[in-house]
Design a protein around this motif. Sequence first.
Motif, short mmCIF file in Angstrom:
data_model
loop_
_atom_site.label_atom_id
_atom_site.label_comp_id
_atom_site.label_asym_id
_atom_site.label_seq_id
_atom_site.Cartn_x
_atom_site.Cartn_y
_atom_site.Cartn_z
N LEU A 187 0.78 -1.24 0.06
CA LEU A 187 0.20 0.13 0.02
C LEU A 187 1.06 0.68 0.08
N VAL A 188 0.27 2.18 -1.49
CA VAL A 188 1.85 3.12 -1.32
C VAL A 188 1.46 4.40 -1.85
N ARG A 189 1.49 5.01 -1.52
CA ARG A 189 1.02 6.82 -1.93
C ARG A 189 1.28 6.84 -3.19
N ASP A 190 2.69 7.28 -3.65
CA ASP A 190 2.86 7.08 -5.01
C ASP A 190 4.04 6.19 -5.51
N PRO A 191 3.88 5.19 -6.34
CA PRO A 191 4.15 3.91 -6.48
C PRO A 191 6.16 4.83 -6.96
N ALA A 192 6.24 5.63 -7.20
CA ALA A 192 7.59 6.37 -8.07
C ALA A 192 8.87 5.96 -6.81
N ALA B 175 13.93 -1.40 -9.11
CA ALA B 175 13.61 -3.08 -9.55
C ALA B 175 13.07 -4.11 -8.57
N ILE B 176 12.25 -2.93 -7.93
CA ILE B 176 11.13 -3.95 -7.05
C ILE B 176 9.83 -3.86 -7.76
N ARG B 177 9.71 -2.83 -8.15
CA ARG B 177 8.57 -2.30 -8.39
C ARG B 177 7.42 -3.62 -8.64
N GLU B 178 8.36 -4.18 -9.70
CA GLU B 178 7.82 -4.63 -11.24
C GLU B 178 7.57 -6.05 -10.03
N HIS B 179 7.85 -6.34 -8.75
CA HIS B 179 7.70 -7.72 -8.45
C HIS B 179 6.59 -7.19 -6.91
N VAL B 180 6.28 -6.43 -7.65
CA VAL B 180 5.41 -6.22 -6.41
C VAL B 180 3.50 -6.22 -6.64
N ASP B 181 3.02 -6.65 -5.87
CA ASP B 181 1.31 -6.20 -5.78
C ASP B 181 0.84 -4.64 -5.16
N VAL B 182 1.12 -3.54 -6.19
CA VAL B 182 0.79 -2.31 -6.42
C VAL B 182 -0.75 -1.60 -6.28
N ARG B 183 -0.80 -1.35 -5.04
CA ARG B 183 -2.07 -0.76 -4.22
C ARG B 183 -1.78 0.75 -3.46
N ARG B 184 -2.87 1.92 -4.77
CA ARG B 184 -1.76 2.77 -4.87
C ARG B 184 -3.21 3.85 -4.26
#
Length: 294
Positions: free
Chosen positions: A30-35, A40-49
């Motif tokens: 759970l993240v406000r700003d995926p940037a 290198a990590i971003r593509e390996h996690v399920d991002v909920r913005r």
Amino acid sequence: MTIAVTTPTGQVGSRVVRLLLQAGVRPRVLVRDPARLDAAIREHVDVRRGDMTDAAFVREAISGARTVFWVDPTPHSSEDPIETSDRTADPLIEAAQDGDVARVVLLSSVGAEKRHGAGHIDGLARIEERLDATAADTLHLRCAYFFTNLFMDLDSLAGGVLTTPFRPDVPMAWVDPRDIGDVVAARLLNDDWKGHEVQAVHGPEDLSFQQVAAILSEVLGRTIRLEVVGEDDLRGALRSAGLSPSAVEGIVGMSAGTRDLVPEQPRDVITTTPTPLAAWAYAHLRPAVLQATS
């Protein structure tokens, strides 16, 4: 195994995310700003913005996760930090009550065992109580004083001064947030524990601020003088910075309320983590102080 991680870019959360990935788990973050996530990590996690103060977002984002690692995102400077911490946890409590979340690991603090009288830490105590009233399995990690809090005194350290509202000669537990992340990840990956548990994370040794000043003097290669700030002076400085009365008392209360605290859990092989302050300070604080000095 679905694990949701809050504040995944923070000092503890970022370490937890990396360890989960190395264990073969794709965490939901759970993240406000995926940037702000490492590319290198971003593509390996399920991002909920979304925003952690948005109850609808949090409720939807954690729904269906077997385990949630919850870090209260409330700044100490909030208008009413204790109330905000409690309210921000509402969707987590609701999910635990409804059975949408089976397990919760809470990043709590030494002092939460007092329940009242420890400033903003009282907000964590309230979350502990509310979680334990649900059927979810809960683990409260009561962590010691972070090494990284020294970064808040960077300018003073560059000038050879360490300030503190704590009693200078009374030892207290100090811990590296990276070590906390190790404990969190180990607990998230262990599916065997049940019920309502508390585990302290005390760091490698108890240190007084006098001892800390001596360690920093050696690491930084300069004399670090300790300066004790009284409660009234601290209140005055916080008020001058524009903080609300509740925020002021929340901050002052954390040091005042834990000053003579004997932690509920003793130091032992379970509660002791390995990284010494000197090693951490040489690797992380020393470069920052040198940069501030230059």
